[in-house]
Design an enzyme around this catalytic site. Sequence first.
Site, PDB file in Angstrom:
ATOM      1  N   ARG A 188      -2.187  -7.551  -9.198  1.00  0.00           N
ATOM      2  CA  ARG A 188      -1.503  -6.264  -9.343  1.00  0.00           C
ATOM      3  C   ARG A 188      -0.656  -6.280 -10.603  1.00  0.00           C
ATOM      4  O   ARG A 188       0.110  -7.220 -10.841  1.00  0.00           O
ATOM      5  CB  ARG A 188      -0.617  -6.084  -8.108  1.00  0.00           C
ATOM      6  CG  ARG A 188      -0.364  -4.677  -7.721  1.00  0.00           C
ATOM      7  CD  ARG A 188       0.339  -4.610  -6.376  1.00  0.00           C
ATOM      8  NE  ARG A 188       1.675  -5.222  -6.420  1.00  0.00           N
ATOM      9  CZ  ARG A 188       2.694  -4.847  -5.631  1.00  0.00           C
ATOM     10  NH1 ARG A 188       2.536  -3.885  -4.748  1.00  0.00           N
ATOM     11  NH2 ARG A 188       3.852  -5.441  -5.713  1.00  0.00           N
TER      12      ARG A 188
ATOM     13  N   PHE B  96       1.938   0.623   3.573  1.00  0.00           N
ATOM     14  CA  PHE B  96       2.708  -0.613   3.477  1.00  0.00           C
ATOM     15  C   PHE B  96       3.121  -1.018   4.894  1.00  0.00           C
ATOM     16  O   PHE B  96       3.668  -0.213   5.643  1.00  0.00           O
ATOM     17  CB  PHE B  96       3.929  -0.449   2.571  1.00  0.00           C
ATOM     18  CG  PHE B  96       4.586  -1.767   2.285  1.00  0.00           C
ATOM     19  CD1 PHE B  96       3.976  -2.695   1.450  1.00  0.00           C
ATOM     20  CD2 PHE B  96       5.795  -2.104   2.872  1.00  0.00           C
ATOM     21  CE1 PHE B  96       4.563  -3.935   1.208  1.00  0.00           C
ATOM     22  CE2 PHE B  96       6.377  -3.339   2.636  1.00  0.00           C
ATOM     23  CZ  PHE B  96       5.776  -4.263   1.799  1.00  0.00           C
TER      24      PHE B  96
ATOM     25  N   ASP C 121       6.963   8.015   1.841  1.00  0.00           N
ATOM     26  CA  ASP C 121       7.592   6.810   1.318  1.00  0.00           C
ATOM     27  C   ASP C 121       7.389   6.798  -0.198  1.00  0.00           C
ATOM     28  O   ASP C 121       6.251   6.754  -0.682  1.00  0.00           O
ATOM     29  CB  ASP C 121       6.954   5.578   1.977  1.00  0.00           C
ATOM     30  CG  ASP C 121       7.610   4.271   1.539  1.00  0.00           C
ATOM     31  OD1 ASP C 121       8.242   4.241   0.463  1.00  0.00           O
ATOM     32  OD2 ASP C 121       7.461   3.265   2.263  1.00  0.00           O
TER      33      ASP C 121
ATOM     34  N   TYR D  89      14.753  -1.000  -5.819  1.00  0.00           N
ATOM     35  CA  TYR D  89      14.664  -2.275  -6.550  1.00  0.00           C
ATOM     36  C   TYR D  89      13.379  -2.430  -7.348  1.00  0.00           C
ATOM     37  O   TYR D  89      13.174  -3.457  -7.971  1.00  0.00           O
ATOM     38  CB  TYR D  89      14.894  -3.474  -5.626  1.00  0.00           C
ATOM     39  CG  TYR D  89      14.042  -3.554  -4.373  1.00  0.00           C
ATOM     40  CD1 TYR D  89      12.712  -3.953  -4.441  1.00  0.00           C
ATOM     41  CD2 TYR D  89      14.578  -3.253  -3.139  1.00  0.00           C
ATOM     42  CE1 TYR D  89      11.947  -4.045  -3.293  1.00  0.00           C
ATOM     43  CE2 TYR D  89      13.814  -3.349  -1.973  1.00  0.00           C
ATOM     44  CZ  TYR D  89      12.503  -3.737  -2.055  1.00  0.00           C
ATOM     45  OH  TYR D  89      11.748  -3.833  -0.923  1.00  0.00           O
ATOM     46  N   LYS D  90      12.510  -1.426  -7.291  1.00  0.00           N
ATOM     47  CA  LYS D  90      11.287  -1.493  -8.074  1.00  0.00           C
ATOM     48  C   LYS D  90      11.512  -0.766  -9.412  1.00  0.00           C
ATOM     49  O   LYS D  90      12.158  -1.285 -10.299  1.00  0.00           O
ATOM     50  CB  LYS D  90      10.138  -0.894  -7.277  1.00  0.00           C
ATOM     51  CG  LYS D  90       9.836  -1.677  -5.985  1.00  0.00           C
ATOM     52  CD  LYS D  90       8.743  -0.994  -5.166  1.00  0.00           C
ATOM     53  CE  LYS D  90       8.539  -1.680  -3.826  1.00  0.00           C
ATOM     54  NZ  LYS D  90       7.871  -2.981  -3.930  1.00  0.00           N
TER      55      LYS D  90
END
Lengths: 417, 417
Positions: free
Chosen positions: A376, A128, A199, A224-225
Site C-alpha cells: 500500500r 475496516f 467513516d 492521525y493519517k
Amino acid sequence: MPRSLQTPTAHEKDIHDPLATLRTKFHIPADTIYFDGNSLGLLSETVQTRVADTMAEQWGNDVITSWNKHNWINLPLTVGDKIARLIGAPEGTTLCCDSTSLNLFKVLCAALDINHGRTEVLSTEDNFPTDLYMVQGLQQLLGERCTLRLVPEQELLAAINENTAAVLATEVNFRTGRKLPLAELSAKAKAQGALTIVDLAHSAGAFPVALLQHDIDFAIGCTYKYLNAGPGAPAFLYVAPKHLESSRKPMQPLFGWLGHAEPFAFSVDYAPAKGIRQFLTGTPPILALAAVDAALDIFADIDMADIRKKSIGLSEYWLACMADEGLLEIMPSISPDKAEERGSQLAFEHEHAYAICQALIAEGIIADFRAPNYLRIGFSALYNTYGEVQQAVSSLATIMHERRYENEAFQQRNTVT
Amino acid sequence: MPRSLQTPTAHEKDIHDPLATLRTKFHIPADTIYFDGNSLGLLSETVQTRVADTMAEQWGNDVITSWNKHNWINLPLTVGDKIARLIGAPEGTTLCCDSTSLNLFKVLCAALDINHGRTEVLSTEDNFPTDLYMVQGLQQLLGERCTLRLVPEQELLAAINENTAAVLATEVNFRTGRKLPLAELSAKAKAQGALTIVDLAHSAGAFPVALLQHDIDFAIGCTYKYLNAGPGAPAFLYVAPKHLESSRKPMQPLFGWLGHAEPFAFSVDYAPAKGIRQFLTGTPPILALAAVDAALDIFADIDMADIRKKSIGLSEYWLACMADEGLLEIMPSISPDKAEERGSQLAFEHEHAYAICQALIAEGIIADFRAPNYLRIGFSALYNTYGEVQQAVSSLATIMHERRYENEAFQQRNTVT
C-alpha cells in the site's frame, strides 16, 4: 538509502507544485521517503511547538486555570470546527474526541434510535474491521435489536432496502483505495429510508468532502493519517444539523459528564447538552487535542481542491513510473484505474508483498503491507514530492528485478504490519 | 502573592520530610501554592522530556516503525502494569486507555453479564456524577436489563442485597474526601453475590490500594490527579484475574480492533484477545500514554506507605493551622475527623466558598470549589510542603477576617469551577 537522482520530469513537476513549500513545515526523517501518510502522518514543527507550549505554558504555569484561561473546556468543539471546514460540515456539528471506534459506537446507537423499528446495519465485507467489530459488539449487547448484514462493496448501493436502519461505509477502502460515491450512496439510502454513517478515516485531509451537501447523517474519522495529528490522536464525529435540532432525548448512551448540559452543577441526573456537545463523554485529553489543533492549522489557508489535484498528480505519476519499469504486470494494481474513483493511495498485489515492503523499508522507503498480500502506497500532498515518487519506484524496480523479497530477513513478521 | 515566611514548626517538618526532594522534579508555577493536585496534578520535567522525545525521536524520526521499534502497540499494557503496582493489582490485569467514563461503561457491561439474572447497579447519591451518568446511559440502552439504585453513602454497605448485580463506589468521595472501607464493602458484596466496581480517581497515587487483597472485581480511575499525567490523560481499568481467566466470550461490548486476538489479520469477525487486552478499543493515543508512562516513573522507587504518611501529615497540619487561626468555627470541615477515614483532601463548607476560593487564587493559592458551597484542598505528597500549608492557611485567615469574599469580582462564575 534513496538515491537523490531525479528525472527531469519529476524535477519539473516539483518546481511547478503550488503546495511545494508546505513540505518545509514537516519533519522528514533523514534518508527516508515516506509513503505511509495514510497510516501515520508526519510530525510538523507546528505540532511539536504547540504541544511543548501547551505543556510548559498552559499545564505547567497556568495549571487548572487553563480550563478557562486557555479554553480547554471547549477544545473538542473548537478543534471539531476546524475539522468541519475540511469535510463540508457546518460549524457546531463536529467534535474531536475519543477514538474512531468509540465515536462509531455513539453514532450507531443514535442511528438505530432515530430509525427505531429497523435493526439492520448494512456494511461491506471489506470495510475496516474495527467498524464491523463495533457493530458486532453492539449486537452482543442489544441482541435482535441490532443486526449486521455484509455485502461485497460493489453491491452496497443495490443492497440498501426497506429493512436497512443505517448504511455504514468507509468512503475509501483501506486496502484498494476505492472511493465510494457518497452522493449516490446518500440518495439511495434516503430513497429507502435508511440513514448513512460514513467513516472518513482515509478522506479527511486527503481530498474535499461534502457531508452537508450530500446529506450524510453521521460521519466519523481519524486525525492521525492525512491530518498528521500524531499516533492515536483523538478522532472526530459529525452529526447532521437536522438530527441535532430535532433530538428530544439523549442521542447516544455514553453519558459522560462533559456531555451534560451543566457539567459543573454536579447534579445526579444526566441531562444532555444541546447540540453536538452531548456526544462528548469524559474529560478531554488536552495535550493530544492541542496536537490536532495545531496539525489543522496547516490546512487553514489551503484549498482542499489543490490537495486533491496534487494527490492525483502523485499517484498518476507513480503508475506511469511503474508502467515505464514494467512493474504493473508483475504486481498489478488493485486500485481503480480512474483517479477520481480513488482516495489518496494505491495498492498492488504480489504474493511476496510483505517481503517487498520490508525490502523497501530497508532502502529507506516507507510504505505498508496489508493482509493478505497488498503493498500500500499512501500519498500526502502536503509533503510528498514527484522526485520521491520517481526514486521510490526506481528502488522498487531494483528490488523486483533482483528478487530481494526472497531474502529471509524480509520475510520475518513484526507484531504490527 | 504568598508570603515566604514560615513558622519554625513548618520549617522543621519540611526538613524532616523524606519525600522532600521529589518536589524538585515538578514545575511549581511561579508565586503559586498549589493545593489542587486532586483536580489536576502538576507538570514534571520527566513528563515534559518524555513527551518531547516521543514526538521528536519516535514519531518524528521512526514514524510508523515505532509501533514495533518503541513497542507503542503494547503501551496500554506496559503503562497499565506500572499503575497496577500502585493499586495492589497483579501484572496483566490493568490497562491504561480511554477515559474513566468509557472504562466504566466497559466494566459495567462486564459485571452485568457475569452476574446475569440481576440488573441492579447500586451506588451512592453523591458519587461523582459521570459514574452515575454512565449507568443511566446504559439504562437508556438496555431498558429493564439495567437499573440504578442510589442510597446515601453511609447506607451503602447495608443496602447491598440479593438483587444487587454490582456495587459502584468511588473509594474517596470527591466532595468530602471520605474514604470508603473497601475490605468491608467487598466482603458485604461477596456475601450477597454482588460484584464490586471501584472508582479510584482520588485513590491512585494518593495512598496504597490493595485491589487483589480486597478481592475487588473491577476498578477504574484517572491518571491526571495524583498521578500527574496531564489534563485529560488516559484513564485506567482493572479486572480481577479470576474474571479474566474464566471468560469464554467477549467480556465487554466495545469491540475495537486493538482488543482483537489478531488485530493485524484484519478478519471480518471479532474474536477477543486473551486477558485484559480485550478491554482495549481503538488505536491508543501514544503522546498521551507516553506522558502517563513518564509520570509513573516518578513513583518507581517510592513506597506508597510513605506517600500516605506525608499526605496525612500535611492534612493534619492544615487542620491544626486552621484551628490556631479560629477558622474551623466559621468554615467547618465536612471531611471525616479521623485521618485514616479520609483520602488526600479536605473540604470546608461556607456560603461564600466560591468567592473565598477566588480570593485565594488571587493570592496565588490554588484550591478549588465544588458545588454547592465547598472549598476543597488537595494534598500531593510529591510536591506540597508544610511551609505551603502554613502560608495558605495564613492567607485564608486574612481573607476571612477581611471578608474579601464580599468583593464582587470574586463572585463572578467561570465556565469551569
